[in-house]
Design a protein around this motif. Structure first.
Motif, short mmCIF file in Angstrom:
data_model
loop_
_atom_site.label_atom_id
_atom_site.label_comp_id
_atom_site.label_asym_id
_atom_site.label_seq_id
_atom_site.Cartn_x
_atom_site.Cartn_y
_atom_site.Cartn_z
N ASP A 20 0.82 -1.21 0.00
CA ASP A 20 0.00 0.00 0.00
C ASP A 20 0.85 1.27 0.00
N THR A 21 2.17 1.10 0.15
CA THR A 21 3.08 2.25 0.22
C THR A 21 4.14 2.14 -0.88
N GLU A 22 4.86 3.26 -1.11
CA GLU A 22 5.94 3.24 -2.08
C GLU A 22 7.12 2.45 -1.51
N GLN A 23 8.01 1.99 -2.39
CA GLN A 23 9.17 1.20 -1.97
C GLN A 23 10.37 1.54 -2.84
N ALA A 24 11.56 1.22 -2.31
CA ALA A 24 12.81 1.56 -2.98
C ALA A 24 13.25 0.46 -3.92
N VAL A 25 13.78 0.86 -5.08
CA VAL A 25 14.42 -0.08 -6.01
C VAL A 25 15.69 0.59 -6.55
N TYR A 26 16.60 -0.23 -7.04
CA TYR A 26 17.85 0.27 -7.61
C TYR A 26 17.95 -0.19 -9.06
N THR A 27 18.48 0.68 -9.90
CA THR A 27 18.73 0.34 -11.30
C THR A 27 20.21 0.55 -11.59
N LEU A 28 20.86 -0.48 -12.07
CA LEU A 28 22.25 -0.39 -12.50
C LEU A 28 22.28 -0.18 -14.01
N VAL A 29 22.90 0.92 -14.42
CA VAL A 29 23.11 1.17 -15.85
C VAL A 29 24.58 0.91 -16.13
N ASP A 30 24.85 -0.17 -16.81
CA ASP A 30 26.22 -0.62 -17.07
C ASP A 30 26.54 -0.43 -18.56
N LYS A 270 38.05 -0.59 -21.55
CA LYS A 270 38.40 -1.72 -20.70
C LYS A 270 37.65 -1.70 -19.37
N LYS A 271 37.48 -0.51 -18.79
CA LYS A 271 36.80 -0.39 -17.49
C LYS A 271 35.29 -0.21 -17.64
N GLY A 272 34.87 0.47 -18.70
CA GLY A 272 33.46 0.78 -18.86
C GLY A 272 33.02 1.90 -17.93
N GLN A 273 31.73 2.11 -17.86
CA GLN A 273 31.12 3.08 -16.96
C GLN A 273 29.90 2.41 -16.32
N ALA A 274 29.57 2.82 -15.10
CA ALA A 274 28.38 2.26 -14.44
C ALA A 274 27.77 3.32 -13.54
N VAL A 275 26.44 3.38 -13.56
CA VAL A 275 25.69 4.33 -12.75
C VAL A 275 24.64 3.57 -11.96
N LEU A 276 24.49 3.93 -10.68
CA LEU A 276 23.47 3.31 -9.83
C LEU A 276 22.42 4.36 -9.50
N ILE A 277 21.15 4.05 -9.82
CA ILE A 277 20.04 4.97 -9.56
C ILE A 277 19.12 4.36 -8.51
N GLU A 278 18.91 5.11 -7.43
CA GLU A 278 17.95 4.69 -6.40
C GLU A 278 16.65 5.45 -6.62
N SER A 279 15.54 4.72 -6.70
CA SER A 279 14.24 5.34 -6.95
C SER A 279 13.20 4.83 -5.97
N ARG A 280 12.15 5.63 -5.80
CA ARG A 280 10.97 5.21 -5.06
C ARG A 280 9.85 4.97 -6.07
N ILE A 281 9.22 3.80 -5.96
CA ILE A 281 8.14 3.48 -6.89
C ILE A 281 6.83 3.45 -6.12
N PRO A 282 5.74 3.87 -6.77
CA PRO A 282 4.46 3.98 -6.06
C PRO A 282 3.80 2.63 -5.85
N ALA A 283 2.80 2.61 -4.97
CA ALA A 283 1.97 1.41 -4.81
C ALA A 283 1.28 1.11 -6.14
N HIS A 284 1.15 -0.19 -6.43
CA HIS A 284 0.59 -0.56 -7.74
C HIS A 284 -0.05 -1.94 -7.63
N LYS A 285 -1.01 -2.17 -8.49
CA LYS A 285 -1.66 -3.48 -8.50
C LYS A 285 -0.74 -4.53 -9.10
N GLU A 286 -1.09 -5.77 -8.96
CA GLU A 286 -0.29 -6.87 -9.48
C GLU A 286 -0.15 -6.75 -10.99
#
Length: 420
Positions: A20-30, A270-286
């Motif tokens: 019923d509440t928002e929750q945290a998720v992380y997205t790795l962009v590699d 050789k090393k590449g780049q990577a970004v980590l994004i922390e987001s809050r996502i809303p409550a949602h139905k299945e």
């Protein structure tokens, strides 16, 4: 053109619970170089800005001269190079010119004699001016700054120069030797210009640091790399961290409302780049939910490619299956733990500087626990030593501060001899 870059957008969890509440998720962009991209095809426009103050005398200067000789020998004839030396005065020893005049350049370097104090901003300004002479989107424009001392009350001028350089596509690699220099300043110079930073404990490792810089320039696969994330209604980007070549919190300049926008500079193939994004996502139905779209834009000047774009949509599945919702992506969560260790030690330092020793100790103890969980025993032991220092003296040691600042920022990279 589809093999130029390999881009992955990975969620910390493919499925999240229906709440019923928002929750945290992380997205790795590699982001890595694709099989169809040649490395090191760009000519270099390189400025060395070197501390020649009195404290550089002896082993430091001897190793520095050897390292400069290595750089000159490994640049191409069409590459541009300049050398600026500084103490409390500035001298442009080698004006920007083709690197083919190798013996002349090395002869001038060999005659440098340490003297005076340390004034970084004047040296940095002169070095950047030399890069601007040959500045081109068809070249890799870089500055390498090396010092072993505290600068004389010109930190703000240094940071302004770094910020301006970054906006012009001139990345600065900052290197500090020993313990008597301002690690916060050198790290900020690197971050503001989208460069890198290194701590060298032993002068013998100067050559290794210069070798790494050369290898990085010769492995560039793309330039003007930019990440843009446009989120769906209700999705809130909270924090953004760049993680290669070092971890840095770039949230303030990257997050605006529902959009994330950040410029990453060049892509080391050789090393590449990577970004980590922390987001809050809303409550949602299945069911399946679209978080948004991530777009990567880049140039490959050697192939005449500008403004090339790769787009990918990011989804998460809302589920009532508890076992599915409990599954996490190990690669993403390992990166989250590394970022956590970085955040904890940074907060510990901030608390200690404010005189909040109990809070600093608590955060450093938490950082030590995370580092042990990551298998970083050497850094965990360093944190434990600083905890003892906090309890006895109310402050971090100079060496311990640098060890933790650089060690936690470099958790995503292989440890080099200079950091061991």
């Amino acid at each position: 053109m589809k093999n130029e870059l390999k881009v992955r957008s990975i969620m910390s969890k493919d499925s999240v619970p229906v709440l019923d509440t928002e929750q945290a998720v992380y997205t790795l962009v590699d982001i890595k170089a694709g099989t169809g991209t040649a490395l090191g095809a760009l000519p270099v426009n390189f400025a060395l800005v070197l501390d020649r103050s009195g404290s550089m005398d002896g082993e430091k200067m001897d190793n520095l001269k050897e390292a400069v000789g290595y750089v000159v020998d490994h640049l191409g004839d069409n590459d541009l190079v300049s050398v600026t030396i500084f103490d409390d005065q500035v001298e442009t020893l080698i004006v920007s010119q083709p690197a083919k005049n190798r013996e002349e350049i090395k002869s001038k370097i060999a005659k440098v004699i340490p003297r005076g104090g340390t004034q970084i901003s004047d040296g940095l300004k002169a070095g950047i001016a030399e890069v601007k002479k040959g500045h081109s989107k068809d070249r890799l424009n870089r500055v390498l700054l090396l010092t072993d001392g505290q600068t004389w009350d010109d930190e703000e001028a240094c940071l302004k120069l770094a910020d301006e350089a970054g906006k012009q596509g001139i990345a600065i690699t900052s290197i500090g030797i020993g313990e008597e220099w301002n690690e916060k300043l050198l790290l900020q110079i690197a971050e503001k210009s989208r460069g890198d930073s290194h701590w060298i404990q032993n002068p013998i490792s100067i050559l290794e640091a210069f070798q790494q810089e050369m290898e990085g320039m010769q492995a560039v696969a793309a330039t003007n790399l930019k990440v843009t994330a446009r989120t769906s209604e209700g999705v809130k980007p909270i924090k953004v961290y760049s993680t290669v070549p070092m971890i840095a919190d770039i949230s303030k300049k990257a997050v605006k409302d529902r959009m994330v926008s950040l410029e990453l500079g060049s892509l080391d193939g050789k090393k590449g780049q990577a970004v980590l994004i922390e987001s809050r996502i809303p409550a949602h139905k299945e069911g399946r939910f679209r978080l948004g779209q991530i777009e990567i834009t880049y140039d490959i000047p050697s192939q005449g490619i500008t403004g090339q774009s790769v787009k990918t949509d990011v989804f998460v599945n809302f589920t009532t299956d508890a076992s599915a919702a409990a599954k996490v992506n190990a690669e993403v969560m390992n990166l989250v733990e590394k970022v956590s260790a970085f955040k904890l030690q940074t907060r510990a330092l901030t608390e200690a500087m404010a005189g909040n020793i109990a809070a600093a100790t608590q955060k450093l103890e938490a950082a030590a626990t995370v580092l042990l969980d990551l298998g970083e025993e050497d850094l965990a032991e360093a944190a434990e030593r600083e905890i003892l220092s906090l309890k006895k003296t109310g402050a971090f040691t100079a060496a311990g501060t640098k060890k933790l600042e650089y060690g936690t920022r470099k958790l995503t990279m292989p440890m080099t001899k200079a950091m061991k």
